[in-house]
Design a protein around this motif. Structure first.
Motif, PDB file in Angstrom:
ATOM      1  N   ALA A 101      28.534   5.172 -22.014  1.00 22.10           N
ATOM      2  CA  ALA A 101      27.789   6.431 -22.098  1.00 22.10           C
ATOM      3  C   ALA A 101      27.082   6.680 -20.775  1.00 22.10           C
ATOM      4  O   ALA A 101      26.567   5.758 -20.137  1.00 22.10           O
ATOM      5  CB  ALA A 101      26.785   6.363 -23.229  1.00 22.10           C
ATOM      6  N   SER A 102      27.026   7.935 -20.344  1.00 19.54           N
ATOM      7  CA  SER A 102      26.409   8.259 -19.058  1.00 19.54           C
ATOM      8  C   SER A 102      25.199   9.174 -19.226  1.00 19.54           C
ATOM      9  O   SER A 102      24.093   8.842 -18.819  1.00 19.54           O
ATOM     10  CB  SER A 102      27.428   8.908 -18.121  1.00 19.54           C
ATOM     11  OG  SER A 102      28.035  10.027 -18.746  1.00 19.54           O
ATOM     12  N   ALA A 103      25.359  10.336 -19.867  1.00 20.98           N
ATOM     13  CA  ALA A 103      24.249  11.264 -20.054  1.00 20.98           C
ATOM     14  C   ALA A 103      23.279  10.738 -21.111  1.00 20.98           C
ATOM     15  O   ALA A 103      23.606   9.844 -21.898  1.00 20.98           O
ATOM     16  CB  ALA A 103      24.786  12.629 -20.487  1.00 20.98           C
ATOM     17  N   LYS A 104      22.057  11.281 -21.114  1.00 15.30           N
ATOM     18  CA  LYS A 104      21.101  10.936 -22.155  1.00 15.30           C
ATOM     19  C   LYS A 104      21.619  11.426 -23.506  1.00 15.30           C
ATOM     20  O   LYS A 104      22.114  12.544 -23.628  1.00 15.30           O
ATOM     21  CB  LYS A 104      19.730  11.550 -21.854  1.00 15.30           C
ATOM     22  CG  LYS A 104      18.970  10.839 -20.736  1.00 15.30           C
ATOM     23  CD  LYS A 104      17.603  11.462 -20.543  1.00 15.30           C
ATOM     24  CE  LYS A 104      16.792  10.731 -19.490  1.00 15.30           C
ATOM     25  NZ  LYS A 104      16.358   9.389 -19.953  1.00 15.30           N
ATOM     26  N   LEU A 105      21.486  10.580 -24.522  1.00 16.16           N
ATOM     27  CA  LEU A 105      22.099  10.840 -25.820  1.00 16.16           C
ATOM     28  C   LEU A 105      21.050  11.073 -26.905  1.00 16.16           C
ATOM     29  O   LEU A 105      19.900  10.644 -26.785  1.00 16.16           O
ATOM     30  CB  LEU A 105      22.971   9.656 -26.229  1.00 16.16           C
ATOM     31  CG  LEU A 105      24.134   9.301 -25.296  1.00 16.16           C
ATOM     32  CD1 LEU A 105      24.821   8.041 -25.796  1.00 16.16           C
ATOM     33  CD2 LEU A 105      25.122  10.455 -25.193  1.00 16.16           C
ATOM     34  N   ASP A 165      17.600  10.809 -25.085  1.00 17.91           N
ATOM     35  CA  ASP A 165      16.887  12.077 -24.961  1.00 17.91           C
ATOM     36  C   ASP A 165      15.827  12.096 -26.056  1.00 17.91           C
ATOM     37  O   ASP A 165      16.141  12.267 -27.235  1.00 17.91           O
ATOM     38  CB  ASP A 165      17.867  13.244 -25.139  1.00 17.91           C
ATOM     39  CG  ASP A 165      17.204  14.611 -25.063  1.00 17.91           C
ATOM     40  OD1 ASP A 165      15.953  14.684 -25.024  1.00 17.91           O
ATOM     41  OD2 ASP A 165      17.939  15.619 -25.051  1.00 17.91           O
ATOM     42  N   SER A 184      18.545   5.677 -21.860  1.00 16.31           N
ATOM     43  CA  SER A 184      19.756   6.376 -22.301  1.00 16.31           C
ATOM     44  C   SER A 184      19.482   7.422 -23.374  1.00 16.31           C
ATOM     45  O   SER A 184      20.400   8.099 -23.826  1.00 16.31           O
ATOM     46  CB  SER A 184      20.768   5.365 -22.843  1.00 16.31           C
ATOM     47  OG  SER A 184      20.201   4.615 -23.909  1.00 16.31           O
TER      48      SER A 184
END
Length: 324
Positions: free
Chosen positions: A42-46, A119, A117
């Motif tokens: 995973a790269s973007a905030k989840l 949001d 990681s």
């Protein structure tokens, strides 16, 4: 605290997620142990989900299965042990409190929101069994949580104070409180609490739901040596803090955030979700799983509606992000 590092869950480890143990502290200074699950690469905030329950279980059982499965579906998830149980701290062992356990849920939200990681504007909660009620109580208080699911829910304050189907009379309640009050003298004289008989041992003649509990907690299906329900026990006086504490009084204040109730059609506990659903405000949904028992929603992956859970959190945590 000594955290077990080997994989000792009641379910197989997924190769689709990364797992690590974390610790965090609640508002009362109790250090909690949790399992953090994240989708691989995973790269973007989840979006993220706190998972808790059942009452008397540990994170290596149903909550961990839910958490790992939802991580496979793209969420960062945290399953944890309640205060005084499992690998979490707190003395004496195996004691529960509706106040402290409600706080445990918000402390888990704290811990998730601090993960790089995650949001923090997109956090939801899943509460299973007795922690379904705790989760609803916590979310009514904690406005950071954007959506909540109660799966095969128990209201522990209701069942402890009124019995199953609210069958306890005032005379029976009074007699029970007299016995618990007398037990306090015994515990005070001994300097330590006494414990109830081991949970989920069958002696014959039990109701079907007790047989179902035994089939989960006391067999290779779901047994875990740290779980209260797997042959261990709560303190005798644990019910005291639940007797005058109706935790779902303010359930309508979850609104305008959505709440989803999931329950088995054949579950002895179904009435808990039905009455809580009636008291909740919109947006709300009650999903009844045909023919399912209470414990089917602990670990039967062909019965637990993970597609519905995924759709629910994808929709409402995305909406929360846009609103933020």
């Amino acid at each position: 605290m000594q955290l077990t590092q080997e994989w000792d869950k009641t379910f197989a480890k997924s190769d689709k997620v990364d797992h690590k143990k974390i610790t965090f502290t609640n508002r009362y200074g109790i250090t909690l142990a949790g399992d953090l699950y994240q989708p691989k690469n995973a790269s973007a905030k989840l979006a993220a989900i706190v998972v808790c329950g059942p009452f008397g279980a540990v994170k290596e059982q149903a909550s961990g299965l839910y958490a790992q499965t939802m991580a496979e579906r793209g969420f960062v998830t945290l399953a944890f042990d309640a205060s005084y149980t499992g690998e979490s701290s707190g003395e004496p062992r195996n004691v529960a409190s509706p106040d402290i356990n409600t706080e445990d849920v918000s402390a888990a939200v704290d811990a998730l929101g601090l993960q790089p990681s995650v949001d923090r504007e997109r956090i939801g909660v899943i509460g299973i069994c007795g922690w379904g009620g705790m989760a609803l109580n916590a979310v009514a208080l904690d406005k950071r949580v954007k959506a909540v699911v109660a799966s095969t829910m128990y209201d522990m304050t209701r069942v402890m104070s009124k019995g199953y189907n609210d069958s306890v009379t005032l005379e029976q309640r009074t007699r029970g409180l007299e016995q618990l009050s007398a037990q306090r003298w015994v515990d005070a004289e001994n300097g330590a609490p006494a414990y109830q008989p081991p949970y989920n041992e069958l002696r014959g003649g039990e109701a079907q739901f007790m047989v179902d509990y035994h089939d989960y907690y006391s067999t290779t299906r779901g047994h875990h040596p740290r779980a209260v329900n797997s042959g261990n026990s709560w303190t005798i006086t644990t019910p005291l803090s639940f007797m005058n504490m109706p935790i779902l009084t303010y359930i309508a204040e979850i609104s305008p955030r959505p709440v989803l109730f999931i329950h088995g059609e054949s579950a002895h506990s179904r009435y808990f979700s039905e009455t809580a659903y009636a008291a909740a405000a919109q947006p709300k949904e009650l999903m009844i799983i045909p023919e399912a028992s209470h414990t089917d929603l602990y670990d039967r992956v062909d019965v637990i509606p993970f597609d519905k859970l995924t759709t629910f959190f994808t929709q409402y945590l995305a909406t929360a992000a846009r609103a933020a």
